[in-house]
Design an enzyme around this catalytic site. Sequence first.
Site, short mmCIF file in Angstrom:
data_model
loop_
_atom_site.label_atom_id
_atom_site.label_comp_id
_atom_site.label_asym_id
_atom_site.label_seq_id
_atom_site.Cartn_x
_atom_site.Cartn_y
_atom_site.Cartn_z
N PRO A 8 0.82 -1.22 0.00
CA PRO A 8 0.00 0.00 0.00
C PRO A 8 0.85 1.27 0.00
O PRO A 8 1.87 1.35 0.67
CB PRO A 8 -0.81 -0.13 1.31
N HIS A 9 0.40 2.25 -0.82
CA HIS A 9 1.05 3.57 -0.85
C HIS A 9 2.34 3.59 -1.64
O HIS A 9 3.16 4.48 -1.44
CB HIS A 9 1.34 4.05 0.58
N VAL A 10 2.56 2.62 -2.54
CA VAL A 10 3.81 2.62 -3.30
C VAL A 10 4.01 3.93 -4.06
O VAL A 10 5.05 4.56 -3.98
CB VAL A 10 3.85 1.43 -4.28
#
Length: 235
Positions: free
Chosen positions: A135-137
């Site tokens: 998540p949030h790459v």
Amino acid sequence: MQLTVRDVASLLNVSEKTVYRWIKDRGIPAYRINDQYRFHRAELLEWATAKRIGLSADIFHEEADLSAHVPSLADALTAGGVLYRVVGDNTESVLRAAVDAMRLPDEVDREQLVRVLVTREALASTGIGDGIAIPHVRNPIVLHVPRPTITLCFLERPVEFGALDGKPVHCLFMLVSPTVRAHLQLLSRLAFALHDPAFRDILKRQALRDEILTEVRRIESSLPPQHTATAEPRV
């Protein structure tokens, strides 16, 4: 961070001609600016990891002169922790459970963080394939923390994340960094580790914390010293 076609070819150990072909045929994320292609490092790492395309150890060179101290992957994982049986029946509920369990400063608004994660997940899945999500790459979690950390969350049940390969996600890597550059450094190391078949195997087995850390240290020890060493703060 802007990369050229030549930069990408070097980082992925391919020819520039191959990069142009991948732009056309394999969906490598690229932006056309003044008739030249440019690439974001985080998006490139995400794409290469999902496609299981090997990364050159040179990917660490540019980050070696960062002003912020960046720990090893093993140290970041030790600081963030390994969580088991994280519950949830859908993307939002597992992200909420993960954020609730993460080691975050008291002043962090966890509810707001969950909303941001869920909103950005709706825009583009962070499932990179093989049951793994980061998540949030593309939009790193940058908080007021003393050092970068990684929290590995094993889900109690696989959850559909809309991953590229269609497989439900069974584990999440949650990266928290004090700066975007520190995030990219840590993401580079994680992407490199995820190309290791033995490492992916222990993730599928949801191995014990000590076994996971042992594998991470083995992978990092295989890199030349200049790539495993962390940058010292500048004074």
